[in-house]
Scaffold this motif. Structure first.
Motif, short mmCIF file in Angstrom:
data_model
loop_
_atom_site.label_atom_id
_atom_site.label_comp_id
_atom_site.label_asym_id
_atom_site.label_seq_id
_atom_site.Cartn_x
_atom_site.Cartn_y
_atom_site.Cartn_z
N LYS A 45 0.82 15.10 -1.34
CA LYS A 45 1.45 15.14 -2.65
C LYS A 45 2.33 16.36 -2.87
CE LYS A 45 -0.79 11.37 -3.42
NZ LYS A 45 -0.08 10.07 -3.21
N VAL A 46 2.89 16.91 -1.79
CA VAL A 46 3.91 17.94 -1.95
C VAL A 46 5.12 17.27 -2.60
CG1 VAL A 46 5.48 19.50 -0.72
CG2 VAL A 46 3.07 19.32 -0.03
N GLN A 47 5.66 17.88 -3.63
CA GLN A 47 6.71 17.23 -4.43
C GLN A 47 8.09 17.34 -3.80
OE1 GLN A 47 4.74 19.61 -7.76
NE2 GLN A 47 6.06 18.22 -8.89
N ARG A 48 8.33 18.45 -3.12
CA ARG A 48 9.70 18.70 -2.64
C ARG A 48 9.67 19.48 -1.33
NH1 ARG A 48 14.16 22.33 -6.03
NH2 ARG A 48 15.95 22.00 -4.64
N LEU A 49 10.54 19.10 -0.42
CA LEU A 49 10.71 19.81 0.84
C LEU A 49 12.15 20.29 0.94
CD1 LEU A 49 10.09 20.67 3.78
CD2 LEU A 49 10.54 18.29 4.47
N THR A 50 12.32 21.58 1.13
CA THR A 50 13.65 22.14 1.41
C THR A 50 13.67 22.59 2.86
OG1 THR A 50 14.00 22.90 -0.87
CG2 THR A 50 15.30 23.97 0.85
N VAL A 51 14.57 22.02 3.63
CA VAL A 51 14.74 22.39 5.04
C VAL A 51 15.99 23.26 5.14
CG1 VAL A 51 15.01 21.54 7.40
CG2 VAL A 51 13.70 20.20 5.74
N ILE A 52 15.84 24.42 5.75
CA ILE A 52 16.97 25.33 5.93
C ILE A 52 17.60 25.00 7.27
CG2 ILE A 52 17.72 27.73 5.99
CD1 ILE A 52 14.85 28.25 4.60
N VAL A 53 18.85 24.56 7.25
CA VAL A 53 19.51 24.05 8.45
C VAL A 53 20.69 24.93 8.83
CG1 VAL A 53 18.77 21.69 7.99
CG2 VAL A 53 20.97 22.48 7.11
N GLY A 54 21.11 24.78 10.07
CA GLY A 54 22.27 25.51 10.59
C GLY A 54 22.80 24.78 11.80
N TYR A 55 22.18 25.01 12.94
CA TYR A 55 22.56 24.36 14.19
C TYR A 55 22.37 22.84 14.08
CZ TYR A 55 22.27 23.13 19.18
OH TYR A 55 22.43 22.55 20.42
N VAL A 63 17.46 12.25 10.32
CA VAL A 63 16.04 12.04 10.61
C VAL A 63 15.21 11.95 9.33
CG1 VAL A 63 13.98 13.11 11.64
CG2 VAL A 63 16.14 13.08 12.90
N LEU A 64 15.47 12.84 8.37
CA LEU A 64 14.64 12.93 7.18
C LEU A 64 15.23 12.24 5.96
CD1 LEU A 64 13.60 16.70 7.44
CD2 LEU A 64 12.28 14.72 8.20
N GLY A 65 16.55 12.19 5.87
CA GLY A 65 17.19 11.60 4.71
C GLY A 65 16.96 12.41 3.45
N ALA A 66 16.96 11.72 2.30
CA ALA A 66 16.78 12.38 1.00
C ALA A 66 15.34 12.33 0.52
CB ALA A 66 17.69 11.73 -0.04
N SER A 67 14.49 11.60 1.23
CA SER A 67 13.07 11.55 0.88
C SER A 67 12.27 11.07 2.07
CB SER A 67 12.84 10.63 -0.33
OG SER A 67 13.12 9.28 0.00
N VAL A 68 11.02 11.48 2.11
CA VAL A 68 10.08 11.03 3.13
C VAL A 68 8.81 10.60 2.42
CG1 VAL A 68 8.65 11.71 5.10
CG2 VAL A 68 11.02 12.50 4.95
N ASP A 69 8.51 9.33 2.49
CA ASP A 69 7.29 8.78 1.88
C ASP A 69 7.12 9.22 0.44
OD1 ASP A 69 6.86 7.72 4.38
OD2 ASP A 69 5.38 9.21 4.98
N GLY A 70 8.23 9.21 -0.32
CA GLY A 70 8.19 9.55 -1.73
C GLY A 70 8.37 11.02 -2.05
N MET A 71 8.40 11.88 -1.05
CA MET A 71 8.63 13.32 -1.26
C MET A 71 10.13 13.61 -1.17
SD MET A 71 7.27 16.53 1.08
CE MET A 71 8.10 15.85 2.55
N ALA A 72 10.68 14.26 -2.17
CA ALA A 72 12.11 14.59 -2.18
C ALA A 72 12.41 15.60 -1.07
CB ALA A 72 12.51 15.16 -3.52
N VAL A 73 13.53 15.40 -0.39
CA VAL A 73 13.97 16.31 0.67
C VAL A 73 15.39 16.77 0.37
CG1 VAL A 73 14.42 16.59 3.15
CG2 VAL A 73 12.55 15.09 2.38
#
Length: 230
Positions: A45-55, A63-73
């Motif tokens: 039930k983590v509400q939000r995931l922020t992935v810090i990207v570069g390379y 791979v992840l899109g805008a959500s994973v199993d209902g969790m916003a990304v």
């Protein structure tokens, strides 16, 4: 809860093993490692995931899109990933965190771990907690070690455990932090990475900022051992 995962690096040490991909997108059991982590987070039930990207930043959205199993990304970009360390990468997530200022699960992108280890961290009674592996007593200068006593972290160092009487184990790269800790972290980073930035600050790993918080501001998390989990 808000999960923040720095994943901007190029994975140079893996060389050909990475097959041209960011190392956190390498497959384990036919699933990209970071997607495996994201699904574990969503199930808790983590509400939000922020992935810090570069390379190869575009691969992460594929791979992840805008959500994973209902969790916003969502994604924070470190456009200077080739010349900076992951301390600056974490700083790139400051605006994303400041939108809601929630407690944070702060995790390395390249960790493969047993799900009960995440549950152990989430169940810890302390608002600010870092996982340590008490069995890891590095014989090289390459591992990050946690110093402390009586459950309280006193600092973070790189080096040989034999050099420190108060080494409690190796830094795992899975942490849980309160709103207060994250506020102090980003306030500290504001001073480190504000223009003009000292060139040496771009080379800081995020553990060095944790160490500054402990020594300069007295902001110290607790440590929790892995309990024998993988």
């Amino acid at each position: 809860m808000h999960a923040i995962i720095p994943a901007a690096g190029m994975g140079r040490r893996l060389g050909a093993f990475a097959r041209g991909k960011p190392k956190s997108l390498m497959k384990i059991s036919d699933q990209p490692l970071l997607l495996h982590t994201a699904r574990l987070l969503a199930a808790r039930k983590v509400q939000r995931l922020t992935v810090i990207v570069g390379y190869q930043s575009e691969r992460f959205a594929q791979v992840l899109g805008a959500s994973v199993d209902g969790m916003a990304v969502d994604y924070a970009r470190n456009s200077q990933y080739q010349s900076t360390e992951h301390g600056y990468s974490v700083y790139c997530a400051r605006e994303a965190w400041r939108e809601l200022e929630m407690p944070v699960l702060f995790m390395d992108a390249d960790n493969a771990f047993a799900a009960p280890l995440l549950d152990r961290l989430l169940a810890a009674p302390h608002a600010d907690c870092v996982l340590v592996d008490p069995m890891l007593r590095s014989a090289s200068q390459d591992e990050e070690l946690v110093l402390g006593s009586n459950g309280m972290v006193s600092g973070f160092v790189r080096g040989r455990a034999t050099s420190f009487d108060n080494c409690v184990g190796g830094f795992v790269g899975m942490n849980r932090f309160s709103k207060h800790y994250m506020g102090e972290l980003f306030d500290c980073m504001d001073t480190l990475f504000a223009d003009p930035v000292a060139p040496t600050n771009f080379g800081l790993k995020y553990e060095r900022v944790f160490n500054r918080l402990a020594h300069e501001r007295g902001v110290k998390p607790r440590y929790l051992d892995t309990g024998g989990l993988d």
